[in-house]
Design a protein around this motif. Structure first.
Motif, mmCIF file in Angstrom:
data_model
loop_
_atom_site.group_PDB
_atom_site.id
_atom_site.type_symbol
_atom_site.label_atom_id
_atom_site.label_comp_id
_atom_site.label_asym_id
_atom_site.label_seq_id
_atom_site.Cartn_x
_atom_site.Cartn_y
_atom_site.Cartn_z
ATOM 1 N N UNK A 1 19.736 5.111 -8.376
ATOM 2 C CA UNK A 1 19.074 6.318 -7.739
ATOM 3 C C UNK A 1 17.560 7.067 -9.135
ATOM 4 N N UNK A 2 16.931 6.857 -8.910
ATOM 5 C CA UNK A 2 15.971 7.368 -10.193
ATOM 6 C C UNK A 2 15.057 8.032 -9.284
ATOM 7 N N UNK A 3 14.689 9.262 -10.338
ATOM 8 C CA UNK A 3 14.025 10.135 -10.048
ATOM 9 C C UNK A 3 13.053 10.718 -10.213
ATOM 10 N N UNK B 1 2.863 -0.273 -13.345
ATOM 11 C CA UNK B 1 4.026 0.103 -14.195
ATOM 12 C C UNK B 1 3.978 1.861 -13.450
ATOM 13 N N UNK B 2 5.654 2.213 -13.535
ATOM 14 C CA UNK B 2 6.022 3.356 -12.298
ATOM 15 C C UNK B 2 6.998 3.150 -13.375
ATOM 16 N N UNK B 3 7.804 4.431 -12.973
ATOM 17 C CA UNK B 3 9.101 5.130 -13.440
ATOM 18 C C UNK B 3 10.126 4.737 -13.037
ATOM 19 N N UNK B 4 9.903 4.385 -11.813
ATOM 20 C CA UNK B 4 11.311 3.550 -11.628
ATOM 21 C C UNK B 4 11.115 2.339 -11.798
ATOM 22 N N UNK B 5 12.554 1.413 -11.653
ATOM 23 C CA UNK B 5 12.142 -0.126 -12.645
ATOM 24 C C UNK B 5 11.925 -1.474 -11.011
ATOM 25 N N UNK C 1 1.079 -1.129 -0.173
ATOM 26 C CA UNK C 1 -0.007 -0.058 -0.135
ATOM 27 C C UNK C 1 0.694 1.220 0.113
ATOM 28 N N UNK C 2 0.499 2.160 -1.047
ATOM 29 C CA UNK C 2 1.682 3.804 -1.072
ATOM 30 C C UNK C 2 -0.063 4.648 -0.841
ATOM 31 N N UNK C 3 1.081 5.532 -0.040
ATOM 32 C CA UNK C 3 0.042 6.710 0.091
ATOM 33 C C UNK C 3 0.220 7.736 -0.824
ATOM 34 N N UNK C 4 -0.383 8.421 -1.547
ATOM 35 C CA UNK C 4 -0.449 9.204 -2.818
ATOM 36 C C UNK C 4 0.095 11.022 -1.829
ATOM 37 N N UNK C 5 0.973 11.013 -2.591
ATOM 38 C CA UNK C 5 1.913 12.875 -1.784
ATOM 39 C C UNK C 5 1.830 13.893 -2.794
ATOM 40 N N UNK C 6 1.260 13.827 -4.372
ATOM 41 C CA UNK C 6 1.463 14.112 -4.994
ATOM 42 C C UNK C 6 0.830 14.409 -5.585
ATOM 43 N N UNK C 7 -0.425 15.290 -6.601
ATOM 44 C CA UNK C 7 -0.999 14.592 -7.578
ATOM 45 C C UNK C 7 -0.946 15.989 -8.516
ATOM 46 N N UNK C 8 -0.152 16.670 -9.543
ATOM 47 C CA UNK C 8 -0.660 17.083 -10.584
ATOM 48 C C UNK C 8 -0.414 17.373 -11.491
ATOM 49 N N UNK C 9 -1.069 18.390 -12.655
ATOM 50 C CA UNK C 9 -0.651 17.978 -14.721
ATOM 51 C C UNK C 9 0.526 18.586 -14.349
ATOM 52 N N UNK D 1 4.757 7.117 -1.532
ATOM 53 C CA UNK D 1 5.113 7.266 -0.572
ATOM 54 C C UNK D 1 5.412 5.743 0.091
ATOM 55 N N UNK D 2 5.692 4.782 -0.179
ATOM 56 C CA UNK D 2 5.627 3.224 0.751
ATOM 57 C C UNK D 2 7.068 3.177 1.085
ATOM 58 N N UNK D 3 6.373 1.975 2.030
ATOM 59 C CA UNK D 3 8.298 2.405 2.721
ATOM 60 C C UNK D 3 9.122 2.996 3.369
ATOM 61 N N UNK D 4 8.782 4.038 3.341
ATOM 62 C CA UNK D 4 9.764 5.794 3.578
ATOM 63 C C UNK D 4 10.672 6.284 2.127
ATOM 64 N N UNK D 5 10.030 5.591 1.095
ATOM 65 C CA UNK D 5 10.849 5.782 -0.159
ATOM 66 C C UNK D 5 9.639 6.093 -1.112
ATOM 67 N N UNK D 6 10.170 7.595 -1.608
ATOM 68 C CA UNK D 6 9.479 7.968 -2.548
ATOM 69 C C UNK D 6 9.141 7.500 -4.004
ATOM 70 N N UNK D 7 8.134 7.375 -4.674
ATOM 71 C CA UNK D 7 8.297 6.594 -5.957
ATOM 72 C C UNK D 7 6.728 7.273 -6.969
#
Length: 374
Positions: free
Chosen positions: A372-374, A231-235, A200-208, A315-321
């Motif tokens: 490191x993937x941002x 699907x994701x921006x980080x592998x 379970x990940x908690x949404x932190x940011x949503x923006x166009x 955020x999941x397990x203290x990491x930003x995705x």
């Protein structure tokens, strides 16, 4: 995926033909037929063919054991390693299967010995179920042979698929009930499903974020609500993006489609990842449901079009995705309870399902490396 074989060698062609055509339509892997029927079957469709015999004909898999020690026609020798069937198997070219009817403990032991000399071991019986199969699976650990268990019903197939967790590698179905063939196919698909851990990940940011090229993946599989692609921006982390399996006020449901995200994003494919932009017709992708169940789907079409995109961070397990998805109400993530969450309705604090590995990937393969993937 568990292999499905169809027995079609014990009757005239006109009786066997409906079994064969139904097996073809149901995605079976092999038909066991008489050598004289091989060319007829090839005209019906592309499927592997196994035939009983002592010499190779036009079949793909020669099956030794019928008319020999395997079915009791010839007594088992004192020294099982000196069996005629084992000698035939070792001498044969190409793919070879051994056939054994389990008539008692000695035949079980013979099956293990034969299994060490063949590519497939076909075992059948009438008064045994789980225990001998367990013993054979254990006795052939480390051998390259695949065990095919003879069954007459879908219920028997379900038991054999699950034995010792690993289960039989496949089943040989012997039935004249065509509906039973369809049932076995559904069970085999379910038995072959791997499971993924979803977090379970908690949404932190949503923006166009403006316009970009997004990838829409149309598959050859109908999906249900709660099913989609990772699907994701980080592998190492991927959001579960739901298929367009629900009606909206703008468009009809398209349950075969996942509007998957921007061209740069990764998509889960088996044990690896691929870029969405690489997918094309005929490729395979992994479909995932809200419980982590997986299945494979074939890509029928990929559409890349310019659309407004939305950045989603969590955020999941203290990491930003993060990932980027099209800014439209038909694009939905799968929420904590398995229900859909349209990206246009997402708010910080919302909880969604993700697959988080915590490992980087190199050329799509998971590795222990600091990236490191941002």
């Amino acid at each position: 995926m568990k292999e499905k074989w169809m027995m079609a060698s014990d009757g005239p062609w006109e009786e066997m033909k409906p079994r064969i055509t139904t097996a073809l339509e149901s995605g079976f892997d092999c038909v066991v037929a008489r050598q004289e029927d091989v060319e007829r079957i090839r005209r019906l469709g592309d499927i592997r063919i196994g035939s009983f015999g002592t010499e190779r004909g036009g079949e793909d898999i020669l099956i030794v054991g019928r008319g020999g020690e395997g079915d009791g026609s010839v007594p088992l020798p004192e020294d099982l390693g000196a069996s005629l069937d084992i000698s035939l198997a070792r001498a044969a070219d190409g793919v070879v299967a051994g056939y054994v009817e389990i008539r008692g403990k000695r035949y079980e032991e013979f099956a293990v010995e034969l299994g060490k000399s063949v590519d497939y071991l076909v075992v059948v019986g009438t008064d045994w179920k789980v225990i001998p199969l367990e013993n054979m699976i254990a006795g052939l650990q480390g051998a390259k042979v695949k065990i095919i268990s003879g069954v007459k019903t879908a219920e028997e197939a379900e038991v054999d698929f699950a034995t010792l967790e690993k289960g039989a590698d496949g089943i040989l179905l012997d039935t004249s009930d065509l509906s039973e063939i369809k049932r076995v196919q559904k069970l085999a698909e379910k038995a072959g499903m791997a499971r993924l851990d979803l977090s379970i990940a908690r949404i932190t940011t949503v923006r166009p974020v403006g316009m970009g090229d997004r990838v829409c993946v149309d598959t050859c599989t109908m999906m249900r609500p709660g099913e989609g692609m990772l699907v994701g921006s980080q592998s190492k982390a991927a959001f579960l993006v739901q298929s367009e399996s629900e009606e909206s006020s703008y468009v009809a449901a398209r349950p075969f489609r996942v509007n998957a995200g921007a061209v740069h994003a990764y998509v889960k494919v088996g044990e690896k990842t691929r870029y969405l932009s690489e997918l094309k017709a005929g490729d395979e992708v992994t479909i995932v449901d809200a419980e982590g169940g997986t299945k494979t789907a074939v890509v029928g079409r990929v559409k890349i079009e310019k659309r407004p995109l939305m950045l989603i961070e969590a955020e999941v397990d203290g990491e930003k995705i993060s990932t980027l998805l099209q800014n439209a109400e038909t694009i939905k993530l799968v929420g904590k309870g398995g229900g859909p969450k349209a990206v246009t309705d997402l708010q910080p604090g919302d909880e969604v399902l993700v697959h988080f590995e915590g490992k980087a990937r190199h050329f799509g393969m998971s590795i222990e490396e600091s990236i490191l993937e941002r």
